[in-house]
Enzyme design. Sequence first.
Site, PDB file in Angstrom:
ATOM      1  N   GLU A  92      -0.509 -13.165  -2.936  1.00  0.00           N
ATOM      2  CA  GLU A  92       0.991 -12.499  -3.001  1.00  0.00           C
ATOM      3  C   GLU A  92       1.018 -11.248  -2.128  1.00  0.00           C
ATOM      4  O   GLU A  92       0.310 -11.001  -1.448  1.00  0.00           O
ATOM      5  CB  GLU A  92       0.568 -11.769  -4.313  1.00  0.00           C
ATOM      6  N   CYS A 105       3.726  -4.805   1.158  1.00  0.00           N
ATOM      7  CA  CYS A 105       2.149  -4.993   1.058  1.00  0.00           C
ATOM      8  C   CYS A 105       1.798  -6.237   1.238  1.00  0.00           C
ATOM      9  O   CYS A 105       2.106  -7.344   0.450  1.00  0.00           O
ATOM     10  CB  CYS A 105       1.899  -4.424  -0.588  1.00  0.00           C
ATOM     11  N   CYS A 112     -11.547 -12.247  -2.662  1.00  0.00           N
ATOM     12  CA  CYS A 112     -12.053 -11.121  -2.227  1.00  0.00           C
ATOM     13  C   CYS A 112     -13.521 -11.225  -2.128  1.00  0.00           C
ATOM     14  O   CYS A 112     -13.869 -11.330  -3.391  1.00  0.00           O
ATOM     15  CB  CYS A 112     -11.573  -9.602  -2.380  1.00  0.00           C
ATOM     16  N   CYS A 116     -15.207  -5.565  -6.236  1.00  0.00           N
ATOM     17  CA  CYS A 116     -14.984  -4.190  -6.763  1.00  0.00           C
ATOM     18  C   CYS A 116     -14.807  -4.418  -8.473  1.00  0.00           C
ATOM     19  O   CYS A 116     -14.090  -5.275  -8.882  1.00  0.00           O
ATOM     20  CB  CYS A 116     -13.877  -3.201  -6.372  1.00  0.00           C
ATOM     21  N   CYS A 119     -11.068  -4.217  -9.596  1.00  0.00           N
ATOM     22  CA  CYS A 119     -10.044  -4.924  -8.983  1.00  0.00           C
ATOM     23  C   CYS A 119      -9.998  -6.457  -9.430  1.00  0.00           C
ATOM     24  O   CYS A 119     -10.830  -7.235  -9.439  1.00  0.00           O
ATOM     25  CB  CYS A 119     -10.431  -4.948  -7.592  1.00  0.00           C
ATOM     26  N   GLU A 169     -10.040  -8.127   1.657  1.00  0.00           N
ATOM     27  CA  GLU A 169     -10.624  -7.080   2.470  1.00  0.00           C
ATOM     28  C   GLU A 169     -10.263  -7.407   3.788  1.00  0.00           C
ATOM     29  O   GLU A 169     -10.783  -7.957   4.667  1.00  0.00           O
ATOM     30  CB  GLU A 169     -11.874  -6.934   2.312  1.00  0.00           C
ATOM     31  N   SER A 200      -6.134  -0.805   4.841  1.00  0.00           N
ATOM     32  CA  SER A 200      -6.685  -0.220   3.802  1.00  0.00           C
ATOM     33  C   SER A 200      -8.108  -0.699   3.746  1.00  0.00           C
ATOM     34  O   SER A 200      -8.061  -2.178   3.481  1.00  0.00           O
ATOM     35  CB  SER A 200      -5.966  -0.317   2.339  1.00  0.00           C
ATOM     36  N   SER A 222     -10.821   3.118   0.897  1.00  0.00           N
ATOM     37  CA  SER A 222     -10.866   3.261  -0.609  1.00  0.00           C
ATOM     38  C   SER A 222     -12.141   3.811  -1.188  1.00  0.00           C
ATOM     39  O   SER A 222     -12.981   3.141  -1.119  1.00  0.00           O
ATOM     40  CB  SER A 222     -10.751   1.699  -1.113  1.00  0.00           C
ATOM     41  N   LEU A 223     -12.152   5.059  -1.544  1.00  0.00           N
ATOM     42  CA  LEU A 223     -13.147   5.684  -1.782  1.00  0.00           C
ATOM     43  C   LEU A 223     -13.761   5.783  -3.360  1.00  0.00           C
ATOM     44  O   LEU A 223     -14.980   5.266  -3.453  1.00  0.00           O
ATOM     45  CB  LEU A 223     -13.073   7.325  -1.504  1.00  0.00           C
ATOM     46  N   CYS A 348      -1.111  -2.204  -7.770  1.00  0.00           N
ATOM     47  CA  CYS A 348      -2.404  -2.311  -7.028  1.00  0.00           C
ATOM     48  C   CYS A 348      -3.464  -2.675  -8.033  1.00  0.00           C
ATOM     49  O   CYS A 348      -3.423  -2.561  -9.017  1.00  0.00           O
ATOM     50  CB  CYS A 348      -3.103  -0.750  -6.689  1.00  0.00           C
TER      51      CYS A 348
END
Length: 380
Positions: A92, A105, A112, A116, A119, A169, A200, A222-223, A348
């Site tokens: 996307e 974006c 990925c 996470c 996500c 990623e 990112s 991304s913390l 997001c």
Amino acid sequence: MSLVNLLDLDLDALVAWCGEQGEKRFRAVQLFRWIHQKGESDFARMTDLAKSLRDKLATAAVVQPLKILSEQASADGTIKWLFDVGGGDAVETVFIPEDDRGTLCISSQAGCAVGCRFCATGHQGFSRNLSTGEIVAQLWFAEHHLRQRLNRPAGDRVISNVVMMGMGEPLQNYAALLPALRVMLDDHGYGVSRRRVTVSTSGVVPMIERLRSDCPVALAVSLHAPTDALRDQLVPLNRKYPLAELLAACRDYLTAAPRDFITFEYCMLDGVNDGPEQARQLIALVSGQAGAPRVPCKFNLIPFNPFPASGLKRSPRDRVMAFAKQLQEAGIVTTVRKTRGDDIDAACGQLAGEVQDRTNAQIRLTRPVIRIEPAPLGSS
Ligand code: SAH
Ligand code: SF4
């Protein structure tokens, strides 16, 4: 002979390829401009190239677009495209218009591998890396399609900012990413300025170092957690590259771009990472130890976009605002991200495309990080 996809090539690579065809550098520049500045894919229409070159291009090369599966437009102007990248995979791309800018974006992978917890892409598993041409094709299509659709005068750019925040990623697909960034930045390409292209990352430390020396664009990290104990569970990559190493890489990154700052993204998860104690720990984390200066940074708090399989909830608004206030009072610029396009699942972490998980979902799902429930996370 297989055709060369010219979207795979940055300008240096196109110059080299044209050289092999016996063509001078300025011909490659012309060709590059036709493709990226004018959006032309038909060599026959590149009228200022010699007929002999156009004929040669027609037999040796192609400008390969992605196949569109669907387009959805949100009430707020956000547009999301789903592209078929073959083998049952789709990725996307999202266009986000604002008064003073147009942001695209872009996805870097089908799925990925980082996995996470919060996500949707991560929950799908990993299928494959996109090629440079597939990354660039998202911008190539969006820019030229929107120019026509919005009736922009020739040469007037629609997309002023690019964020590598779609699926995947980007720093786990570095070899394809780097030439794509170069095409975006090139004055003969899209001419997007270095600070308006953002990579990112969930924290691939060695590749942050590579990016610093190769192409120091804006960096978002991304913390999502202030301690290794919590981050290990939310962002599994933290087990490999813990916070101390990540923060050190961030400091080093800014030596290549001294007037820049790192954007720390922080997804607000109800009862998990959104309390006053965590805000305090975050402030300590980015503040230098033993007299070292604070990492030049700003925080972007992202309201979590829930999806059924996550088992997590969005932090209530007042908790997000209190968290933001605590960081601001410590002198850290903090913004709360507006959710855009959530009526079309373009916000997001909602980008889920269609991905064939080739890493073997069975194995991935048995990794402990996936099995930890929200309740113990909150109490840690
Ligand atoms: N892999 C990269 C870039 C893609 S994700 C990275 O992790 O940085 C882009 C951003 O969306 C990241 O900050 C990510 O943490 C955030 N995100 C992922 N899932 C989300 C969700 N469900 N709600 C809100 N933000 C999310
Ligand atoms: Fe991958 Fe980023 Fe999603 Fe984590 S947040 S799973 S790194 S796309």
